[in-house]
Motif scaffolding. Sequence first.
Motif, PDB file in Angstrom:
ATOM      1  N   HIS A  94      37.057  44.241  38.358  1.00  0.00           N
ATOM      2  CA  HIS A  94      37.966  43.597  39.305  1.00  0.00           C
ATOM      3  C   HIS A  94      37.134  43.142  40.501  1.00  0.00           C
ATOM      4  O   HIS A  94      36.510  43.955  41.185  1.00  0.00           O
ATOM      5  CB  HIS A  94      39.026  44.613  39.726  1.00  0.00           C
ATOM      6  CG  HIS A  94      39.932  44.138  40.823  1.00  0.00           C
ATOM      7  ND1 HIS A  94      40.664  44.999  41.614  1.00  0.00           N
ATOM      8  CD2 HIS A  94      40.234  42.898  41.275  1.00  0.00           C
ATOM      9  CE1 HIS A  94      41.369  44.314  42.489  1.00  0.00           C
ATOM     10  NE2 HIS A  94      41.119  43.035  42.311  1.00  0.00           N
ATOM     11  N   VAL A  95      37.101  41.827  40.750  1.00  0.00           N
ATOM     12  CA  VAL A  95      36.324  41.259  41.850  1.00  0.00           C
ATOM     13  C   VAL A  95      37.280  40.473  42.752  1.00  0.00           C
ATOM     14  O   VAL A  95      38.160  39.766  42.260  1.00  0.00           O
ATOM     15  CB  VAL A  95      35.201  40.334  41.332  1.00  0.00           C
ATOM     16  CG1 VAL A  95      34.342  39.827  42.484  1.00  0.00           C
ATOM     17  CG2 VAL A  95      34.338  41.065  40.309  1.00  0.00           C
ATOM     18  N   VAL A  96      37.107  40.593  44.083  1.00  0.00           N
ATOM     19  CA  VAL A  96      37.988  39.913  45.032  1.00  0.00           C
ATOM     20  C   VAL A  96      37.163  39.080  46.004  1.00  0.00           C
ATOM     21  O   VAL A  96      36.230  39.587  46.635  1.00  0.00           O
ATOM     22  CB  VAL A  96      38.853  40.916  45.828  1.00  0.00           C
ATOM     23  CG1 VAL A  96      39.828  40.167  46.739  1.00  0.00           C
ATOM     24  CG2 VAL A  96      39.606  41.845  44.888  1.00  0.00           C
ATOM     25  N   PHE A  97      37.509  37.801  46.133  1.00  0.00           N
ATOM     26  CA  PHE A  97      36.895  36.898  47.105  1.00  0.00           C
ATOM     27  C   PHE A  97      37.930  36.595  48.187  1.00  0.00           C
ATOM     28  O   PHE A  97      39.022  36.112  47.886  1.00  0.00           O
ATOM     29  CB  PHE A  97      36.470  35.586  46.439  1.00  0.00           C
ATOM     30  CG  PHE A  97      35.295  35.718  45.511  1.00  0.00           C
ATOM     31  CD1 PHE A  97      34.014  35.404  45.942  1.00  0.00           C
ATOM     32  CD2 PHE A  97      35.464  36.158  44.200  1.00  0.00           C
ATOM     33  CE1 PHE A  97      32.925  35.522  45.088  1.00  0.00           C
ATOM     34  CE2 PHE A  97      34.386  36.278  43.338  1.00  0.00           C
ATOM     35  CZ  PHE A  97      33.107  35.959  43.782  1.00  0.00           C
ATOM     36  N   THR A  98      37.567  36.871  49.449  1.00  0.00           N
ATOM     37  CA  THR A  98      38.499  36.710  50.568  1.00  0.00           C
ATOM     38  C   THR A  98      37.962  35.705  51.573  1.00  0.00           C
ATOM     39  O   THR A  98      36.767  35.671  51.852  1.00  0.00           O
ATOM     40  CB  THR A  98      38.722  38.060  51.275  1.00  0.00           C
ATOM     41  OG1 THR A  98      39.197  39.017  50.320  1.00  0.00           O
ATOM     42  CG2 THR A  98      39.747  37.928  52.396  1.00  0.00           C
ATOM     43  N   LEU A  99      38.862  34.886  52.123  1.00  0.00           N
ATOM     44  CA  LEU A  99      38.466  33.909  53.139  1.00  0.00           C
ATOM     45  C   LEU A  99      38.475  34.537  54.529  1.00  0.00           C
ATOM     46  O   LEU A  99      39.413  35.272  54.868  1.00  0.00           O
ATOM     47  CB  LEU A  99      39.413  32.704  53.124  1.00  0.00           C
ATOM     48  CG  LEU A  99      39.423  31.854  51.856  1.00  0.00           C
ATOM     49  CD1 LEU A  99      40.385  30.682  52.018  1.00  0.00           C
ATOM     50  CD2 LEU A  99      38.030  31.350  51.518  1.00  0.00           C
TER      51      LEU A  99
END
Length: 397
Positions: A96-101
Amino acid sequence: MRTSVEVADIFRAAGPAYRAVYAGHLSLQQLKVMSAIEQCRTAALGGHVEACEDCGEWRIAYNSCRNRHCPKCQGAAARTWLAEREADLLPVGYFHVVFTLPAEVADIAFQNKAAVYDVLFKAASETMLTIAADPKHLGARIGITAVLHTWGSAMTHHPHAHMIVPGGGIAPDGSRWISSRPAFLLPVRVLGKLFSRLFLNRLIALHDAGRLAFFGTMAHLADRRAFLHHLAPVLKKRWVVYAKAPFVGPEAVLAYLSRYTHRVAISNSRLIAFDRNSVTFRYKDYRRDGADRQQLMVLTIDEFIRRFLLHVLPHGFHRIRHYGLLAGGSRKGSLARARQLLDVAVLPDDGTSGAPDDFRPPCPCCGGRMIVIEVFDAGGSPRGPPGAAATNRETAP
């Protein structure tokens, strides 16, 4: 009888007044979402009468609005989607990978949802595919399922992309399956650096092409120098990419997907109470640990509705996307090759969907199968009970 509070209850009670106060400030999509949620599973959308084949118990089932922002309509949609995705799972660990602005970019995204959310998807997926293909890291072509979320737990604007990624991929020449390390997929610092560069390059290109719009306190960002000055702190900031330990088994992957793919800004289960002035709901305060993380928040009704509508997506925008091995056109061939390399039997394609044919709950009286005995149109009502001894129950499909 249902006793819990629902978003629909709040919209029906306060929606008309909210629309009157903010007339001209709501988009067509936001108005459509409010109307759909207010009418969902009511006589306004029509419905049918179901009866038990065994005992004759009957109930009225009103139609769902099927709007993707409606908290009540996501269960059936998620079940159908998950049944289709189950056949895509490989016998490997999934990450599970999360990219956040960053906040400065999230403000720009709020006024340019379709364009900036699209850049988020493209930059994040390109980052994952590029670093995974690098021989210094994994050296393989991976698969990605990405889901856009635009909210934090308190329904504030917080755009980020969740990704589910198999722990490995196919070698560039297609000759073998390359597995990742058991608890490590790709270096998050490297991912963060490439993601920030790819994202900002694309964002600046959008500005140069005149494809970004700015209003209110951000109107000055239409000027290129002001826009670059606004982004200056972001250029120096380290963009954090979050990676979680792999799931254990395909059931855990599906459980995760069922929670995330069809989630909306707030579920009905988090609502505690509302009155003519305020709404109370549960949220997670990530600054706290343990049991203290669960907190209650009270918002005015207008603020609650405003926050909910922040997350209405542009018409036609796809919030679930697939890349690499899972990209639409090549998905079947890529998965078949992956199974071959993993020495797993290729699943036969019988041309039928894995989704169950019927989601109707069983008979509440005896557990028997319910069948449709009458259909009525929107705004209509059933002719009457199928039998004099029957008991009227209202439910939803």
